[in-house]
Structures are given as structure tokens and as C-alpha cells.
Design an enzyme around this catalytic site. Structure first.
Site, short mmCIF file in Angstrom:
data_model
loop_
_atom_site.label_atom_id
_atom_site.label_comp_id
_atom_site.label_asym_id
_atom_site.label_seq_id
_atom_site.Cartn_x
_atom_site.Cartn_y
_atom_site.Cartn_z
N ASN A 33 -31.47 4.94 2.71
CA ASN A 33 -31.91 3.55 2.54
C ASN A 33 -33.35 3.41 3.05
OD1 ASN A 33 -32.40 0.81 2.84
ND2 ASN A 33 -30.37 0.33 3.64
N HIS A 55 -31.05 -1.84 -4.96
CA HIS A 55 -31.42 -1.35 -3.62
C HIS A 55 -30.47 -0.21 -3.26
CE1 HIS A 55 -32.23 -1.00 0.54
NE2 HIS A 55 -31.19 -1.69 0.96
N CYS A 86 -34.64 -5.47 3.44
CA CYS A 86 -34.45 -4.65 2.24
C CYS A 86 -34.62 -5.45 0.95
CB CYS A 86 -33.10 -3.97 2.27
SG CYS A 86 -32.93 -2.90 3.70
N1 COA Z 1 -19.62 10.51 11.47
C1 COA Z 1 -18.32 10.60 11.82
N2 COA Z 1 -17.61 9.53 12.24
C2 COA Z 1 -18.23 8.35 12.27
C3 COA Z 1 -19.58 8.20 11.91
C4 COA Z 1 -20.28 9.35 11.51
N3 COA Z 1 -21.58 9.31 11.13
N4 COA Z 1 -19.93 6.90 12.03
C5 COA Z 1 -18.84 6.25 12.46
N5 COA Z 1 -17.82 7.14 12.62
C6 COA Z 1 -16.44 6.86 13.05
C7 COA Z 1 -16.36 5.62 13.89
O1 COA Z 1 -16.59 5.91 15.26
C8 COA Z 1 -14.94 5.17 13.65
O2 COA Z 1 -14.09 5.95 14.44
P1 COA Z 1 -12.79 5.25 15.15
O3 COA Z 1 -11.96 4.75 13.99
O4 COA Z 1 -12.22 6.38 15.89
O5 COA Z 1 -13.37 4.15 15.98
C9 COA Z 1 -14.68 5.57 12.20
O6 COA Z 1 -15.63 6.60 11.90
C10 COA Z 1 -14.88 4.43 11.23
O7 COA Z 1 -16.13 3.79 11.53
P2 COA Z 1 -16.66 2.57 10.73
O8 COA Z 1 -17.96 2.13 11.32
O9 COA Z 1 -15.56 1.57 10.64
O10 COA Z 1 -16.90 3.26 9.32
P3 COA Z 1 -17.07 2.62 7.91
O11 COA Z 1 -15.99 3.09 7.03
O12 COA Z 1 -17.32 1.14 7.97
O13 COA Z 1 -18.43 3.31 7.42
C11 COA Z 1 -20.75 2.78 7.11
C12 COA Z 1 -19.62 3.09 8.13
C13 COA Z 1 -22.00 2.52 7.91
C14 COA Z 1 -20.94 4.03 6.24
C15 COA Z 1 -20.35 1.59 6.21
O14 COA Z 1 -19.83 0.56 7.01
C16 COA Z 1 -21.51 1.06 5.42
O15 COA Z 1 -22.12 1.75 4.62
N6 COA Z 1 -21.82 -0.22 5.58
C17 COA Z 1 -22.95 -0.85 4.88
C18 COA Z 1 -24.19 -0.65 5.71
C19 COA Z 1 -25.45 -0.94 4.92
O16 COA Z 1 -25.52 -0.72 3.74
N7 COA Z 1 -26.47 -1.40 5.64
C20 COA Z 1 -27.76 -1.64 5.12
C21 COA Z 1 -27.79 -2.85 4.27
S1 COA Z 1 -29.39 -3.11 3.65
#
Ligand code: COA
Length: 336
Positions: A288, A258, A117
Site C-alpha cells: 500500500n 487503491h 490514501c
Molecule cells: N503474521 C502472523 N500473524 C499475525 C500477523 C502477521 N503479520 N499480524 C497479525 N497476526 C496475528 C494476530 O496477532 C492475531 O493473532 P491472535 O488471534 O492469536 O490474537 C491473528 O493473526 C489475527 O489478527 P488480525 O489482526 O485479526 O488479522 P486480520 O485477519 O484482521 O488481518 C490485516 C490483518 C491487517 C491483514 C487485515 O485486517 C487488513 O488487511 N485490514 C485492512 C487494512 C488496510 O487496508 N489498511 C489501509 C487502508 S488504506
């Protein structure tokens, strides 16, 4: 003062596929909701290629627009850099393939480089070096990714985030002595590279012991750690890029980051103390799109009247590698 040739940013273009996948559409694939996705990411929908369409089609379209905006002939281009983390093929390269489709003469160099990215900013730094040192005069950068082809559509933690798109940019030797790149900085840390990874599906020679694991070819990501990395590293880095430019944060007109997560964008905005009118975000509609996200946000920002040209902007990117980078640039009239 140095003796480097000043660099002009001459034109931008972008292209996104027609097909829209909304958050509600994703509920057909796994348990999720528009509310869950939107509140955590700021994304409502993303675009994806379909049928035979690939990042090459998007990149070609974006490149044609950037060339037109730059007001150059395709044969003025003397180098093409592809910034592609998820191209449809490893080789022939995206850059060479698009160069041929543009009808560019067959002897100029064309190569792809991967900084995920952060690819556009890495490519800008490479192009700048070529132009400053008079190796090439006019460089076409094409940032095009079809992330949907390497997304694990059963993984609700990653497939909610990514979309497909392309951005292109023409950089050339400045004809008026003005340098449009006020600062640029790129970095990487492979020690935390496993936070986002995609292995190329592969095999061992059938005459030797097979590998323990075969890569799926899909994106695997530790979302929480990537988030932490982004909000701790990137805002401070953006400040350093601004410092390097000799301008103050207040003197810069726009932040074009980004588009990975609205909350990450807001963490940079907060650090710079920018009001909403200075911050360009269109993640809501595209998700993204990797290296393409900055040029898509810039061009769309101009189209929608959010960005007035004849201004300055700080760009920043981050992603797999881990890589990150920033640049302070002039946005000349007519570039998109
Ligand atoms: N819908 C509903 N529930 C979801 C889900 C979805 N799409 N994705 C994950 N969950 C659940 C998980 O299973 C977890 O459940 P549990 O607590 O029962 O295990 C809970 O929600 C929390 O999951 P988690 O992965 O810890 O969520 P988060 O708060 O970290 O959010 C992202 C996930 C991906 C939105 C966040 O981590 C993020 O944006 N990270 C940056 C990623 C990024 O920008 N990447 C590209 C960089 S270039």
C-alpha cells in the site's frame, strides 16, 4: 450543459525506490510468514526508501515523467498540489520543495493537502475546480509518501502492508473541448477517524502541565475494522460514481483501485461483476503506497500492456480520515 472549462488529464508518472523488502525479510523482524501475509493481503513485497532518499526524491522523479508525458514546459504549470500523508517534513511543503527542484517560477501556489490514501482523488477534485473555473489552467499533482518512515516496524499488523512510492499527474484546461473527468466524488467521516491514525510527535510548553500521552509518530490501525469499512462502503460508492458518470459499469474498461488489500480489491470487482482483465492490481509488488498507489498501478498497467490507452477507467481510493473517493476518467493516448 454547463459553462465550466473542460478538463484534460494530460500526463502521469510514477517512481518507486530500488530497495525491495520481501515477506521473508520481515520474518527477521517478528514472527510471521510469507504465506500468512500473502493469503490475507495479496502482498509479496514492498519498496522502501533508504539512506537519505525520501518521498521528495520519488515525487520529483514522478513529476518529471508526468510533465514529459503531458508535453508541457514546467513553466506552463500554474499550481502544484501535494497529496502527501507521510511526507518527510511538514514544511517546507513537499509541493513547494519539488516545485523549486523542477525549476518552476517562484510565484505559483504550491500546497500540500492530506486525505491519506484518498489523496490523489481529493487533489483531482480540487484541481478540477480550479481549472473548471479558470483560476488555474495547468495543475501538477504529486502524490508521494514514505510510509516506511512512520511505520511501526515492531507491529506485524501494519508493517506488512505499507510501502513507499510516488505518482504524479498533470491536469489542464482541455484544448479540444473533451472533458476527461466524467465523474468524481469524495467523502469523509471523522467520527471513525481513529481506525487509522498517526499523531505528530509533539510537546507542551515546558511552563505548563505536560500532556498525558506523547504521540509516537507511527501508524496505529484497527485492521479488522478498516477492512470491514472498506468492503462495506467502497464497492457501493464506486457504483455511485459510475452512475454519476452517465456510463454503465460494462461500458468502463478498467477498475484501477487503491492498492490496500487484494481481498478489498476483489470485493469491488465482485460488485461490478468485472472479469480479471478489467481489474488492475499490482499490490503484490508494492503493498500500500497510500495516495501514490493509483497512479503507480495505472502507469505500470500501461507499461505491462494490461491497460490499453484510449479507454476509460474508474478509480477509487479510501484510507485514513476516514476518507474515500472515486472518479470515472478518460485515459487518453500517450498519458503514460
Ligand atoms: N503474521 C502472523 N500473524 C499475525 C500477523 C502477521 N503479520 N499480524 C497479525 N497476526 C496475528 C494476530 O496477532 C492475531 O493473532 P491472535 O488471534 O492469536 O490474537 C491473528 O493473526 C489475527 O489478527 P488480525 O489482526 O485479526 O488479522 P486480520 O485477519 O484482521 O488481518 C490485516 C490483518 C491487517 C491483514 C487485515 O485486517 C487488513 O488487511 N485490514 C485492512 C487494512 C488496510 O487496508 N489498511 C489501509 C487502508 S488504506
Amino acid at each position: 450543459m454547463n459553462n465550466f472549462t473542460p478538463v484534460k488529464i494530460a500526463g502521469f508518472g510514477y517512481s518507486v525506490p530500488e530497495t525491495v523488502i520481501t515477506n521473508d525479510d520481515l520474518t527477521k523482524l517478528y514472527e510471521t510468514s510469507d504465506e500468512w501475509i500473502y493469503t490475507r493481503t495479496g502482498i509479496k513485497e514492498r519498496r522502501v526508501v533508504s539512506g537519505n532518499e525520501t518521498a521528495i526524491d520519488l515525487g520529483l522523479d514522478a513529476a518529471k515523467k508526468a510533465i514529459e508525458k503531458a508535453g508541457i514546459d514546467v513553466n506552463d504549470i500554474d499550481c502544484i498540489i501535494g497529496a502527501a500523508s507521510a511526507p518527510p517534513q511538514l514544511y517546507p511543503t513537499l509541493s513547494a520543495t519539488i516545485g523549486a527542484k523542477l525549476g518552476i517560477k517562484d510565484t505559483i501556489p504550491a500546497f500540500d493537502m492530506t486525505a491519506a490514501c484518498t489523496g490523489l482523488i481529493y487533489a483531482m477534485q480540487v484541481a478540477r475546480g480550479f481549472i473548471q473555473s479558470d483560476i488555474y489552467k495547468t495543475v501538477l499533482i504529486i502524490a508521494a509518501d514514505n510510509n516506511s518512515k512512520i511505520t511501526d516496524w515492531t507491529d506485524r499488523g501494519t508493517s506488512i502492508l505499507f510501502g513507499d512510492g510516488a505518482g504524479a499527474m498533470v491536469m489542464c484546461a482541455s484544448d479540444d473541448g473533451v472533458d476527461d473527468i466524467l465523474s468524481i466524488k469524495i467523502s469523509a467521516n471523522g467520527a471513525i477517524g481513529n481506525l487509522i491514525r498517526t499523531g505528530v510527535p509533539s510537546q507542551c510548553c515546558p511552563l505548563v502541565q505536560p500532556a498525558d500521552e506523547v504521540a509516537s509518530g507511527k501508524i496505529i490501525m484497527d485492521g479488522k475494522e478498516v477492512y470491514k469499512f472498506a468492503v462495506t462502503t467502497v464497492p457501493k460508492y464506486v457504483e455511485e460514481c459510475i452512475e454519476l458518470s452517465g456510463l454503465s459499469a460494462e461500458e468502463i474498461d478498467y477498475l484501477i483501485p487503491h492498492q490496500a488489500n487484494q481481498r478489498i480489491i476483489e470485493s469491488i470487482q465482485k460488485r461490478l461483476k468485472y472479469s480479471d482483465d478489467k481489474v488492475v492490481s499490482n499490490i503484490k509488488y508494492y503493498g500500500n503506497t497510500s495516495a501514490a498507489s493509483i497512479p503507480i498501478a495505472l502507469c505500470e498497467g500501461v507499461e505491462k500492456g494490461k491497460i490499453k490507452l484510449g479507454s476509460t477507467a474508474v478509480l477509487c481510493g479510501f484510507g485514513a480520515g476516514m476518507t474515500w473517493g472515486g472518479a470515472v476518467i478518460r485515459l487518453r493516448e500517450g498519458i503514460c
